[in-house]
Design an enzyme around this catalytic site. Structure first.
Site, short mmCIF file in Angstrom:
data_model
loop_
_atom_site.label_atom_id
_atom_site.label_comp_id
_atom_site.label_asym_id
_atom_site.label_seq_id
_atom_site.Cartn_x
_atom_site.Cartn_y
_atom_site.Cartn_z
N HIS A 46 -17.98 -38.57 91.52
CA HIS A 46 -17.00 -37.75 92.23
C HIS A 46 -16.23 -38.63 93.20
CE1 HIS A 46 -15.30 -34.46 94.61
NE2 HIS A 46 -15.53 -33.73 93.54
N ASP A 48 -20.13 -29.87 87.62
CA ASP A 48 -20.03 -29.57 86.20
C ASP A 48 -21.27 -29.92 85.40
OD1 ASP A 48 -17.43 -28.50 86.17
OD2 ASP A 48 -16.64 -30.51 86.50
N1 ACO Z 1 -19.86 -42.43 84.10
C1 ACO Z 1 -19.89 -43.76 84.12
N2 ACO Z 1 -19.30 -44.51 85.06
C2 ACO Z 1 -18.64 -43.87 86.02
C3 ACO Z 1 -18.57 -42.47 86.08
C4 ACO Z 1 -19.21 -41.74 85.06
N3 ACO Z 1 -19.17 -40.42 85.06
N4 ACO Z 1 -17.83 -42.11 87.14
C5 ACO Z 1 -17.46 -43.23 87.75
N5 ACO Z 1 -17.95 -44.31 87.09
C6 ACO Z 1 -17.82 -45.72 87.45
C7 ACO Z 1 -16.45 -46.28 87.09
O1 ACO Z 1 -16.46 -46.86 85.81
C8 ACO Z 1 -16.25 -47.27 88.18
O2 ACO Z 1 -17.03 -48.41 87.89
P1 ACO Z 1 -16.50 -49.90 88.26
O3 ACO Z 1 -16.43 -49.94 89.75
O4 ACO Z 1 -17.49 -50.81 87.67
O5 ACO Z 1 -15.12 -50.01 87.63
C9 ACO Z 1 -16.87 -46.62 89.41
O6 ACO Z 1 -17.88 -45.78 88.88
C10 ACO Z 1 -15.89 -45.80 90.24
O7 ACO Z 1 -15.28 -44.86 89.38
P2 ACO Z 1 -13.79 -44.36 89.52
O8 ACO Z 1 -13.31 -43.93 88.17
O9 ACO Z 1 -12.97 -45.38 90.25
O10 ACO Z 1 -14.01 -43.12 90.47
P3 ACO Z 1 -12.97 -41.99 90.74
O11 ACO Z 1 -13.24 -41.50 92.10
O12 ACO Z 1 -11.57 -42.44 90.46
O13 ACO Z 1 -13.30 -40.87 89.64
C11 ACO Z 1 -14.32 -39.03 88.57
C12 ACO Z 1 -14.04 -39.72 89.92
C13 ACO Z 1 -12.98 -38.81 87.83
C14 ACO Z 1 -14.91 -37.66 88.84
C15 ACO Z 1 -15.28 -39.91 87.73
O14 ACO Z 1 -16.50 -40.07 88.42
C16 ACO Z 1 -15.51 -39.34 86.34
O15 ACO Z 1 -14.73 -39.60 85.42
N6 ACO Z 1 -16.61 -38.55 86.15
C17 ACO Z 1 -16.88 -37.92 84.87
C18 ACO Z 1 -15.99 -36.70 84.69
C19 ACO Z 1 -16.46 -35.56 85.57
O16 ACO Z 1 -17.63 -35.21 85.63
N7 ACO Z 1 -15.46 -34.92 86.24
C20 ACO Z 1 -15.72 -33.75 87.11
C21 ACO Z 1 -15.49 -34.09 88.55
S1 ACO Z 1 -15.86 -32.73 89.58
C22 ACO Z 1 -14.58 -31.67 89.35
O17 ACO Z 1 -13.46 -32.02 89.20
C23 ACO Z 1 -14.87 -30.28 89.31
#
Ligand code: ACO
Length: 437
Positions: free
Chosen positions: A314, A372
């Site tokens: 998140h 979620d």
């Molecule tokens: N699985 C694997 N790796 C992940 C995940 C994940 N779910 N989420 C983040 N990471 C990793 C990224 O690859 C990144 O790694 P790095 O630093 O080596 O490049 C690091 O963690 C940071 O991730 P970002 O994408 O920069 O984080 P951001 O804050 O932009 O994204 C998000 C947040 C979109 C929720 C992300 O965690 C994600 O895609 N999660 C899965 C989808 C999800 O569950 N969405 C629901 C969110 S809650 C809601 O909206 C109701």
């Protein structure tokens, strides 16, 4: 560039080296949470912008509605902890709280409830919109289309500068979105639309429109009603997330609230946002068995692979999302109440969570389950199809969206949202006719 911080006065002065340009930015302090630098004069005084794609360090507005402490894993609606509201409140009480700032009681709450419920019907002409969609259309596609179309029907509440129009539009949105959602579902399975029944109350009416058929009497099982009430409360608002920010940005131009909520629905649909609840169930089905978790996680950790652990991570929470904690705990209770002794999906999710939370990849990045991760398991146990999960999210979040929209319109400092950019395309060049390129 030189920066001088004046912590005593809560400001920072920045001057551009080699020029006589300087600006002082005040530190604005909220009730709780990080303070923000007021950069509004930055461009005027220094001629430079800030760069923050994804808004990781940018507060886009001032708000009094919802507060998240991402490090602790705390969520407050108007100051009230989500755990207390989920346990003790009901959805319309929370809707009043979000929209108007305070909990109401007695006649005041009743007037609010009645005010919402008397708007559950759709203009009869809206029925025809559904016929234009393929039966196999994703219900979120239907939601985007039909909610956007509402502004073609309710002309008498579109003056955003009139508080009474805003109030009625808010009631209409909160009341009609469940009807649209239930009809999108009925359309997809080829059953007749079920008209709303206001005597049932908000959540029961929604479940009634979803599950009843004209040929049989239907009583909403109290266990479903309670579980859905809690689920709706947990999803009602979440401060400046992608869809709420979309609603605010759309509304900042003066667009009508129905069009703005349709924009919010579109933003919510994406798998990085509300679409994740549907994606989690698909992911669990693809993993299939606990033995396959290590292989799946190695794909997630592979930088050349675009697989993500859905329902994890998140932007704001760097700790357990409190909503996920409530849903994880209530998943057991809901399943037990529904008479489901063993749910392989819940077992798989629990095992996946445990393994991920002990894996350095997730630990180092502070990736925890978000709302979620467990929500779809509960919805599935309640008999709802996967394609409806994000639609349900939209039903609950409409209250948050309309509260955010109303707050923005009533904010005297509100201006059209117009971000700037750093341009890295070609500098000016002259057009050459086709034969001379
Ligand atoms: N699985 C694997 N790796 C992940 C995940 C994940 N779910 N989420 C983040 N990471 C990793 C990224 O690859 C990144 O790694 P790095 O630093 O080596 O490049 C690091 O963690 C940071 O991730 P970002 O994408 O920069 O984080 P951001 O804050 O932009 O994204 C998000 C947040 C979109 C929720 C992300 O965690 C994600 O895609 N999660 C899965 C989808 C999800 O569950 N969405 C629901 C969110 S809650 C809601 O909206 C109701």
């Amino acid at each position: 560039m030189t920066a001088t911080a004046n912590t005593g006065g809560g400001s920072i002065t920045i001057s551009l080296d080699g020029t006589n340009k300087a600006t002082t930015m005040k530190l604005l302090v909220g009730t709780v949470g990080p303070s923000v630098f007021d950069i509004r004069k930055l461009y005027d005084q220094l001629g430079v912008f800030t760069y923050d794609p994804g808004y990781g360090s940018t507060a886009s507005c001032e708000s009094k509605i919802t507060y998240i402490d991402g490090d602790v894993g705390e969520l407050l609606y108007r100051g009230y902890p989500i755990e207390q509201l989920a346990e003790q409140s009901n959805f319309l009480e929370v809707a009043h709280l979000l929209l108007n700032g305070e909990l109401a009681s007695g006649d005041k709450q009743k007037a609010f409830d009645d005010g919402v419920m008397r708007h559950t019907m759709l203009h009869e002409q809206i029925r025809r919109f559904f016929d234009g969609f393929r039966r196999d259309a994703h219900p979120m596609a239907v939601m985007c289309g039909v909610i956007g179309a509402l502004s073609a029907f309710y002309h008498d509440s579109l003056d955003i500068n009139d508080p009474e129009h805003r109030r009625i539009s808010a009631f209409r949105m909160i009341a009609k979105v469940p009807t649209i959602a239930a009809w999108a579902y009925k359309y997809s399975i080829g059953q007749p639309f079920v008209y709303p029944r206001n005597d049932l109350g908000y959540v029961d009416n929604f479940l009634y429109m979803m599950n009843a058929v004209p040929t049989e009497s239907y009583t909403v099982p109290p266990v479903l009603s309670r579980a859905m009430e809690r689920w709706f409360i947990l999803h009602a608002d979440h401060e400046q997330n992608a869809s709420s920010s979309t609603v605010r940005l759309a509304g900042s131009s003066g667009a009508n609230p129905f069009a703005c909520i349709a924009a919010g629905v579109a933003s919510l649909w994406g798998p990085a946002h509300g679409g994740a609840n549907e994606a989690v169930l698909k992911m669990l089905a693809d993993i299939g068995h606990v033995d396959n978790i290590p292989q799946f996680l190695s794909e997630v950790k592979d930088k050349n692979n675009h697989t993500r652990l859905m329902g994890f991570g998140h932007r704001v929470y760097k700790n357990y999302d409190p909503r996920a904690k409530i849903l994880q705990e209530s998943a057991h209770a809901v399943l037990a109440e529904l008479g489901i002794k063993d749910d392989p999906l819940l077992d798989l999710a629990l095992a996946l969570e445990k393994i991920a939370l002990n894996d350095p990849y997730f630990v180092e990045r502070k990736l925890y389950p978000n709302v979620d991760f467990y929500s779809g398991i509960i919805l599935k146990a309640m008999g709802l199809p996967t394609s409806m999960f994000t639609v349900l999210f939209a039903v609950a979040r409409t209250t948050g969206w309309i509260s955010q929209w109303k707050e923005m319109i009533e904010d005297p400092s509100q201006r059209i949202g117009r971000p700037r950019q750093i341009y890295t395309g070609p500098a000016r060049r002259d057009y050459a006719p086709a034969g001379k390129r």
